[in-house]
Design a protein around this motif. Structure first.
Motif, PDB file in Angstrom:
ATOM      1  N   GLY A 185       4.778   0.579   9.755  1.00 51.43           N
ATOM      2  CA  GLY A 185       4.920  -0.927   9.895  1.00 51.43           C
ATOM      3  C   GLY A 185       3.631  -1.665   9.077  1.00 51.43           C
ATOM      4  O   GLY A 185       3.342  -2.779   9.130  1.00 51.43           O
ATOM      5  N   ALA A 186       2.713  -0.786   8.428  1.00 51.95           N
ATOM      6  CA  ALA A 186       1.560  -0.912   7.873  1.00 51.95           C
ATOM      7  C   ALA A 186       1.973  -1.776   6.542  1.00 51.95           C
ATOM      8  O   ALA A 186       3.069  -1.504   5.733  1.00 51.95           O
ATOM      9  N   GLU A 187       1.158  -2.419   5.981  1.00 52.26           N
ATOM     10  CA  GLU A 187       1.340  -3.426   4.770  1.00 52.26           C
ATOM     11  C   GLU A 187       0.641  -2.378   3.608  1.00 52.26           C
ATOM     12  O   GLU A 187      -0.717  -2.520   3.708  1.00 52.26           O
ATOM     13  N   VAL A 188       1.350  -2.053   2.603  1.00 51.43           N
ATOM     14  CA  VAL A 188       0.588  -1.126   1.660  1.00 51.43           C
ATOM     15  C   VAL A 188       0.635  -2.054   0.495  1.00 51.43           C
ATOM     16  O   VAL A 188       1.347  -2.729   0.098  1.00 51.43           O
ATOM     17  N   LEU A 189      -0.966  -2.238   0.057  1.00 53.24           N
ATOM     18  CA  LEU A 189      -1.197  -3.052  -1.003  1.00 53.24           C
ATOM     19  C   LEU A 189      -1.179  -2.283  -2.326  1.00 53.24           C
ATOM     20  O   LEU A 189      -1.337  -1.188  -2.393  1.00 53.24           O
ATOM     21  N   PRO A 190      -0.851  -3.079  -3.307  1.00 56.95           N
ATOM     22  CA  PRO A 190      -0.985  -2.564  -4.614  1.00 56.95           C
ATOM     23  C   PRO A 190      -2.384  -1.960  -5.085  1.00 56.95           C
ATOM     24  O   PRO A 190      -3.419  -2.486  -4.908  1.00 56.95           O
ATOM     25  N   PHE A 191      -2.265  -0.815  -5.664  1.00 54.96           N
ATOM     26  CA  PHE A 191      -3.638   0.102  -5.875  1.00 54.96           C
ATOM     27  C   PHE A 191      -3.419   0.727  -7.020  1.00 54.96           C
ATOM     28  O   PHE A 191      -2.891   1.836  -7.302  1.00 54.96           O
ATOM     29  N   ALA A 192      -4.205   0.155  -8.215  1.00 53.57           N
ATOM     30  CA  ALA A 192      -4.224   0.831  -9.274  1.00 53.57           C
ATOM     31  C   ALA A 192      -4.713   2.510  -9.686  1.00 53.57           C
ATOM     32  O   ALA A 192      -4.489   3.109 -10.617  1.00 53.57           O
ATOM     33  N   LEU A 193      -5.767   2.544  -8.650  1.00 55.46           N
ATOM     34  CA  LEU A 193      -6.541   3.908  -8.890  1.00 55.46           C
ATOM     35  C   LEU A 193      -6.019   5.041  -7.733  1.00 55.46           C
ATOM     36  O   LEU A 193      -6.781   5.794  -7.384  1.00 55.46           O
ATOM     37  N   LYS A 194      -4.657   4.972  -7.621  1.00 60.70           N
ATOM     38  CA  LYS A 194      -4.211   5.835  -6.495  1.00 60.70           C
ATOM     39  C   LYS A 194      -4.005   7.218  -6.950  1.00 60.70           C
ATOM     40  O   LYS A 194      -4.145   8.087  -6.038  1.00 60.70           O
TER      41      LYS A 194
END
Length: 317
Positions: A185-194
């Motif tokens: 249920g979490a909101e996963v944010l775009p993350f360029a450094l994953k």
């Protein structure tokens, strides 16, 4: 499936919260795991920097011990352990390399029809949960969804690399942790450094290296609006959580105060497992403000739903 479980050295020390929450989650998922008896260090980083055969032998011995359990495969929480065990098996498909490794072992490894080593496959716990248990099963166990929580997922260097050995997820844009967090249920944010390096073990000779690299990761996570970072690696977790003040100092930033969770801790939280199975007390950055916020949001949603139900039924709230 029956899994031979390799906890790795950090699971019994610096990342005990990962170990405890992993076992609790595997139990909740009804995964049949049995710890490998008399396991040894997989070699981690130092062994292969000295000798690939030595590194292979350390991991091969664990795989030989795993076979004694009668399991279908090996699983381990740690990406470094997973990478080393997978790499040893892959390299030992070459008869010459297998011979060099076998010369270091008390018992030689079994030989397959191609002349390579006949050893069990290894999977990370993340891979086993996602591919063998599945998102539908995960969602069916969620009783305390993480709705409204904004997270970034951080994979580090080894979970899906090298691709020809890992054979898991996309090496450049992995999404396995994203899928699990979304299932909770979490909101996963775009993350360029994953998949950017956190500094790994370079903090031992020079704290400025992980301080600078981890600081950049944390600063970017804050900039995109993350309330927490989610990872699956003990070394990455150490650099992002335990060294967070060093990272702030090196990067000349204000304290980040950004909680860093193992994905299994959030699985345990969403599954409603006992508090002791999460070991949030082991985290260096206090997660309580965010955990309280999660609980408040959940209570507010429950109350709103209850009021809507009462309104529909014609009952005064």
């Amino acid at each position: 499936m029956k899994y031979a479980y390799y906890p790795g050295c950090s699971g019994h020390g610096s990342s005990v919260e990962y170990e405890v929450s992993t076992r609790a989650v595997c139990d909740a998922l009804k995964m049949d795991i049995v710890e490998i008896e008399d396991w040894n260090c997989c070699g981690s980083t130092p062994a292969h920097s000295i000798s690939h055969e030595l590194s292979g032998a350390l991991s091969a011995r664990n795989l030989l011990q795993a076979a004694k359990t009668g399991a279908d495969c090996v699983i381990t929480p740690c990406p470094s352990c997973s990478s080393n065990l997978k790499m040893a098996r892959w390299r030992m498909q070459k008869p010459a390399f297998k011979a060099g490794v076998d010369s270091l072992l008390d018992d030689p490894t079994p030989t397959n029809e191609q002349g390579g080593a006949d050893l069990l496959e290894t999977y990370s716990v993340l891979q086993a949960i996602l591919e063998n248990e599945g998102l539908e099963k995960i969602q069916s166990l969620v009783v305390k969804p993480l709705e409204g929580v904004k997270v970034v997922t951080y994979y580090g260097c080894l979970l899906s690399r090298p691709a020809h050995v890992a054979k898991f997820d996309d090496p450049n844009n992995p999404v396995s942790l994203d899928k699990i967090m979304q299932a909770l249920g979490a909101e996963v944010l775009p993350f360029a450094l994953k998949t950017e390096c956190c500094g790994a073990a370079m903090g031992i000779p020079d704290v400025n290296i992980p301080g600078s690299l981890s600081g950049r990761i944390l600063e970017t996570a804050k900039a995109v609006g993350a309330e927490a970072v989610v990872t699956a690696c003990p070394l990455c977790h150490m650099n992002l959580d335990l060294r967070q003040r060093q990272a702030a100092r090196v990067s000349k930033n204000r304290p980040f105060e950004l909680p860093v969770f193992y994905f299994t801790q959030l699985l345990a939280l969403a599954f409603g497992l006992p508090e002791e199975s999460m070991r949030f007390d082991k985290l260096a950055v206090n997660p309580k403000p965010l955990l309280d916020k999660i609980a408040e949001r959940r209570d507010a949603r429950v109350m709103a739903a209850l009021n809507e139900a009462r309104k529909a039924a014609g009952v005064a709230s």
